[in-house]
Design an enzyme around this catalytic site. Structure first.
Site, PDB file in Angstrom:
ATOM      1  N   HIS A 369       0.794  -1.223   0.000  1.00  0.00           N
ATOM      2  CA  HIS A 369       0.000   0.000   0.000  1.00  0.00           C
ATOM      3  C   HIS A 369       0.828   1.277   0.000  1.00  0.00           C
ATOM      4  CE1 HIS A 369      -4.080  -1.624   0.677  1.00  0.00           C
ATOM      5  NE2 HIS A 369      -3.427  -2.629   1.241  1.00  0.00           N
ATOM      6  N   LYS A 560      -8.891  13.897   4.349  1.00  0.00           N
ATOM      7  CA  LYS A 560      -8.038  12.708   4.364  1.00  0.00           C
ATOM      8  C   LYS A 560      -7.085  12.856   5.535  1.00  0.00           C
ATOM      9  CE  LYS A 560      -6.708  13.876   0.130  1.00  0.00           C
ATOM     10  NZ  LYS A 560      -6.676  12.650  -0.661  1.00  0.00           N
ATOM     11  N   ARG A 561      -6.340  11.807   5.872  1.00  0.00           N
ATOM     12  CA  ARG A 561      -5.353  11.948   6.926  1.00  0.00           C
ATOM     13  C   ARG A 561      -4.432  13.135   6.622  1.00  0.00           C
ATOM     14  NH1 ARG A 561      -5.342   7.963  11.201  1.00  0.00           N
ATOM     15  NH2 ARG A 561      -3.402   8.999  11.775  1.00  0.00           N
ATOM     16  N   LYS A 566       0.612  14.418   1.419  1.00  0.00           N
ATOM     17  CA  LYS A 566      -0.704  14.732   0.854  1.00  0.00           C
ATOM     18  C   LYS A 566      -0.867  16.235   0.586  1.00  0.00           C
ATOM     19  CE  LYS A 566      -3.092  10.736   2.964  1.00  0.00           C
ATOM     20  NZ  LYS A 566      -3.925  10.091   1.921  1.00  0.00           N
ATOM     21  N   THR A 668      -8.495   6.641  -2.359  1.00  0.00           N
ATOM     22  CA  THR A 668      -9.855   6.210  -2.669  1.00  0.00           C
ATOM     23  C   THR A 668     -10.826   7.367  -2.443  1.00  0.00           C
ATOM     24  OG1 THR A 668      -9.964   5.312  -0.424  1.00  0.00           O
ATOM     25  CG2 THR A 668      -9.569   3.739  -2.225  1.00  0.00           C
ATOM     26  N   LYS A 672     -14.360   8.469  -4.432  1.00  0.00           N
ATOM     27  CA  LYS A 672     -15.646   8.765  -3.790  1.00  0.00           C
ATOM     28  C   LYS A 672     -16.197  10.096  -4.271  1.00  0.00           C
ATOM     29  CE  LYS A 672     -13.865   6.617   0.407  1.00  0.00           C
ATOM     30  NZ  LYS A 672     -13.211   6.968   1.697  1.00  0.00           N
TER      31      LYS A 672
HETATM   32  C1  PLP Z   1     -11.931   7.126   1.979  1.00  0.00           C
HETATM   33  C2  PLP Z   1     -11.461   7.492   3.316  1.00  0.00           C
HETATM   34  C3  PLP Z   1     -10.109   7.731   3.536  1.00  0.00           C
HETATM   35  C4  PLP Z   1      -9.075   7.682   2.436  1.00  0.00           C
HETATM   36  O1  PLP Z   1      -8.996   8.942   1.820  1.00  0.00           O
HETATM   37  P1  PLP Z   1      -7.794   9.315   0.831  1.00  0.00           P
HETATM   38  O2  PLP Z   1      -8.212  10.632   0.268  1.00  0.00           O
HETATM   39  O3  PLP Z   1      -7.776   8.252  -0.218  1.00  0.00           O
HETATM   40  O4  PLP Z   1      -6.568   9.384   1.628  1.00  0.00           O
HETATM   41  C5  PLP Z   1      -9.700   8.078   4.807  1.00  0.00           C
HETATM   42  N1  PLP Z   1     -10.580   8.172   5.816  1.00  0.00           N
HETATM   43  C6  PLP Z   1     -11.899   7.956   5.641  1.00  0.00           C
HETATM   44  C7  PLP Z   1     -12.822   8.099   6.797  1.00  0.00           C
HETATM   45  C8  PLP Z   1     -12.389   7.611   4.383  1.00  0.00           C
HETATM   46  O5  PLP Z   1     -13.687   7.388   4.225  1.00  0.00           O
END
Ligand code: PLP
Length: 827
Positions: A369, A560-561, A566, A668, A672
């Site tokens: 990953h 996101k984190r 990022k 991901t 979304k």
């Molecule tokens: C989808 C999701 C992530 C991943 O987000 P990225 O933008 O791909 O880093 C992290 N936390 C939650 C709660 C999510 O639903």
């Protein structure tokens, strides 16, 4: 909401009486399962009553699914993951069972609103972010596609910490998610598996005169299974995640007992239960803590015991093991499963090394990953040997044989053995878990095309030569059930009206929306739906942080984190740029924006926490400046989690996916948002590359260095100062931070942030990408003014996201990696 989607109602001898009865069932559970007066339940009791009623239906289907799996002797996949991030279950279950409206009506008659009841449920945050959420999306798809599959992990008492913001800083609170009890888990207290730690390896001679090994002494902890059900959509299939809890073993330490220290002995036992108490909260790094390694082995050992027990019921020879069992390692966290299976097969089942190894190689597959060096797991040999002496011997023997095999005439590369060895030599030896996982698996995959390419030509280049064909790609996906049907009911209805509901289980069907991008009436309804979602989010923001936002502004979203790679900081630099522009030229027309941030920082990641503070400081200054009113709002929503994502994502206009190229394995969140009609501004990184290929270059905003350019620039001597010197606007932004414009009481507060850029080499290359990013944002603003053009592109984004369904990902794993067939129809 989804009832109308499928005409074929649920029928059969096992089904429960519909509609009218549900209210009675809820009441009955309030009364008999909860011991409360059903005449006047409060909201929580009503939630629990509904939850138990839903659970009854799931259990019935689950048992029939299990029966069917035993009857057909089907091969199964076991998905091992230290993290799952399911979020809330209620609405997901109601949608799967197609009983949303029935439930809504039943609780309404009891005086409650289903949407409010939904908020009663605590979000199950047994993961950090993308990796855990991916595992949950895959569980959903496995169930929807009727694959015989089980998820395995840990049932933490405390999930990912609850984030609050105090004075702009992140504060962590523990997340006691199950303190009110969770109706979804089925605890199997009667069924405990022993897991050993410490001790030593003993050599003995068996009846046949062979020299054998066994692991003895040390201490034993029991693993108790907690099952959480995972239903498919609209059919009878239900599988489960089995999450393990640590329980003390029943035996007392007799030495201590004899010495009369009864309480001390009990305390030591209770102490062993801490293994499953808390999720480690760093998503891209975990320094070698003993408890973390214990967690890994604990869940792996309990899981493999379960798998082997189930296999033994088939009465077959272990040489056939991989015809019935596939094990997927979600990252290296469960990689200790490889020596554990070797140990079970050799020490307990009497297989030779060769036979046992052949079983392992045919059974395991590993998903990588990350390419971030700090996230690649290694464990000190000393620690490993103390905790798992037998496994350490086995790892060294795996390594010895592996390196021996390399000494073929073709290899004249002196450094090769050192580079690929499972043991890193240094101040102390360490085990490289990724190397163990690669050597012990038949297939290793990255999670997006670009990421897998980087693995092959860079990080795992040697392994790609040694094991040709072992490395492959399976691009990540997301489940359309949660991320469109559940999170965005308004858009789902609009889509259903236009093209029917088949997209829920076949996301490619969204292509049928393409022609509607040219339909003015459809566009009008599309725009209205987005606006309604933005209004809904605006109400949520007002409730959570007391800030009013205007739903007619451009909602730019980065959730996101928080991590330097990022590049939330790059987004902040752009915000400050806009701030300066508006201040300098208050009468110039601007495209009003609301810039939304959310995300947790690892508690020990100080730089990330300072970035959160900076976001809040910039927000405070911007939002209180009368010159800025109506033009720019900035906000940070505390405690990003799955249920919050479900509120934010449907309301996003612009999806910020701006990591340094080559560093985000897939992402991901990007999928979304695009699925929900947001346009992406992003670098050519992770799955953004494939999103661009799918939606078309004209429907996405791509900027910045490519992964190859990042590597080249780093190699040729990147000089961030040059960008500062030559770009006056950038200079003004950085100067304002250094000057303390956003921290007047503490002017040096944010100096460390600017230092990483100007003095410490700007590892993530923000300054190199700044100008391209700012200019691309201008193009975004310009397009947003043309609501029709924007809506067309928004529709096309949704229409072209079929590839990113986790159903597609899971089918690829099943066909190309697990050799797994769906279960036939369940009777
Ligand atoms: C989808 C999701 C992530 C991943 O987000 P990225 O933008 O791909 O880093 C992290 N936390 C939650 C709660 C999510 O639903």
């Amino acid at each position: 909401m989804v009832e109308t989607l499928r005409q074929d109602g649920i029928s059969g001898p096992h089904d429960f009486a519909p509609a009218v009865a549900l209210k009675d069932e809820i009441r009955r559970h309030i009364w008999l399962s909860m011991g409360r007066d059903p005449a006047k339940p409060n909201r929580h009791a009503c939630f629990m009553g509904l939850a138990y009623s839903v659970r009854d239906r799931l259990i019935d289907r689950w048992i029939r699914t299990q029966r069917s799996q035993y009857d057909t002797l089907s091969k199964r996949v076991y998905f091992l993951s230290l993290e799952f991030l399911p979020g809330r279950f209620l609405m997901n279950y109601l949608i799967s069972l197609q009983m949303v409206e029935e439930a809504r009506q039943a609780v309404e008659e009891m005086g409650f609103d289903l949407d409010e009841l939904e908020e009663e449920e605590w979000d199950a945050g047994l993961g950090n972010g993308g990796l855990g959420r991916l595992a949950s999306c895959y569980m959903d798809s496995l169930a929807c596609l009727d694959y015989p599959a089980y998820g395995y992990g840990i049932r933490y008492d405390y999930g990912i910490f609850h984030q609050t913001i105090e004075n702009g800083w992140q504060r962590e609170q523990c997340d006691n998610w199950a303190r009110k009890g969770t109706p979804w888990e089925i605890r199997r207290g009667e069924y405990l598996t022993p897991v050993r730690f410490y001790g030593r390896t003993e050599i003995y001679t068996d009846a046949a005169g062979r020299e054998c090994f066994r692991w003895v002494d040390g201490e034993v902890v029991m693993a108790m299974a907690c099952d959480i059900l995972v239903p498919g959509f609209g059919d009878q299939f239900v599988t489960n995640m089995r999450l393990w809890r640590a329980k003390s073993s029943r035996e007392f330490n007799l030495d201590e007992f004899n010495q009369g220290d009864y309480i001390g002995a009990v305390e030591a036992k209770v102490q062993s239960e801490t293994i499953s108490s808390v999720l480690y909260p760093s998503d891209e790094m975990e320094q070698g803590r003993e408890l973390r390694l214990k967690q890994q082995y604990f869940f792996v050992a309990a899981t493999l015991a379960d798998i082997v027990r189930r296999y033994q019921k088939l009465n077959r020879d272990f040489s056939e093991f991989s015809d019935f069992v596939a094990i997927q390692l979600n990252d290296t966290h469960p990689a200790i499963a490889i020596p554990e299976l070797m140990r079970l097969l050799m020490d307990e089942e009497g297989l030779s090394w060769k036979k046992a190894w052949s079983v392992c190689e045919k059974t395991f597959a590993y998903t990588n990953h990350t390419v971030l060096p700090e996230a690649l797991e290694t464990w000190p040999v000393d620690l490993l040997r103390r905790l798992l002496p037998r496994h350490t011997d086995i790892i060294f023997e795996i390594n010895r044989r592996f390196l021996e095999g390399l000494k073929s005439p073709r290899s004249k590369d002196d450094g090769l053995a050192g580079r690929v060895s499972l043991i890193a030599e240094g101040v102390g030896q360490r085990v490289r878990m990724a190397h163990l996982a690669i050597v012990g698996s038949h297939t290793v995959n990255g999670v997006a095309a670009l990421h897998s390419r980087i693995l092959k030509k860079d990080l795992f280049r040697d392994f790609n030569t040694i094991f040709p064909g072992r490395l492959t790609n399976v691009t990540n996906g997301i489940t359309p059930r949660r991320w469109l049907a559940q999170a965005n009911p308004a858009l789902s209805r609009l889509i259903n009206d236009a093209i029917g509901s088949e997209w829920i289980t076949n996301l490619e069907q969204l292509r049928k929306l393409e022609p509607l991008a040219e339909d003015a009436d459809f566009r009008r309804r599309w725009i209205k739906t987005k606006r309604d979602n933005k209004k809904r989010l605006a109400r949520y923001i007002l409730r959570k942080i007391g800030l009013g936002v205007d739903p007619d502004t451009l909602f730019s979203v980065q959730v996101k984190r928080i991590h330097e790679y990022k590049r939330q900081l790059l987004n902040v630099l752009h915000v400050i740029t806009l701030y300066h522009r508006i201040r300098a030229n208050p009468d110039a027309p601007v495209v009003p924006r609301t810039v939304i941030f959310a995300g947790k920082a690892a508690p020990a990641y100080h730089q990330a926490k300072r970035i959160i503070k900076l976001i809040n400081a910039v927000a405070a200054k911007t939002n209180s400046d009368p010159d800025i009113q109506g033009k720019l709002r900035v906000l940070f929503l505390p405690n990003y989690c799955v249920s919050q994502a479900e509120k934010i994502i449907p309301a996003a206009d612009l999806s910020e996916q701006i990591s340094t190229a080559g560093m985000e394995a897939s992402g991901t969140g990007n999928m979304k948002m695009s699925l929900n009609g947001a346009l992406t501004i992003g670098t050519l990184d992770g799955a953004n590359v494939e999103i661009m290929e799918e939606v078309g270059k004209e429907n996405i905003f791509i900027f910045g260095l490519t992964a190859d350019e990042v590597v080249a620039l780093r190699g040729s001597g990147y000089r961030p100062r040059d960008y500062y010197d030559s770009d006056a606007e950038l200079r003004q932004v950085l100067d304002s931070i250094i000057r303390g414009d956003f921290s007047p009481d503490e002017p040096l507060l944010f100096a460390p942030i600017v230092e990483t850029l100007l003095q410490q080499g700007d590892y993530y290359m923000l300054l190199a990408d700044y100008r391209a990013y700012v200019n691309t944002q201008e193009a975004v603003g310009k397009l947003f003014l043309d609501r029709n053009e924007w809506a067309k592109k928004s529709i096309l984004n949704t229409a072209r996201m079929g590839k990113f369904s986790s159903d597609r990902s899971v089918k690829e794993y099943a066909d190309r990696i697990w050799n797994l067939k769906p279960l036939p129809e369940i009777g």
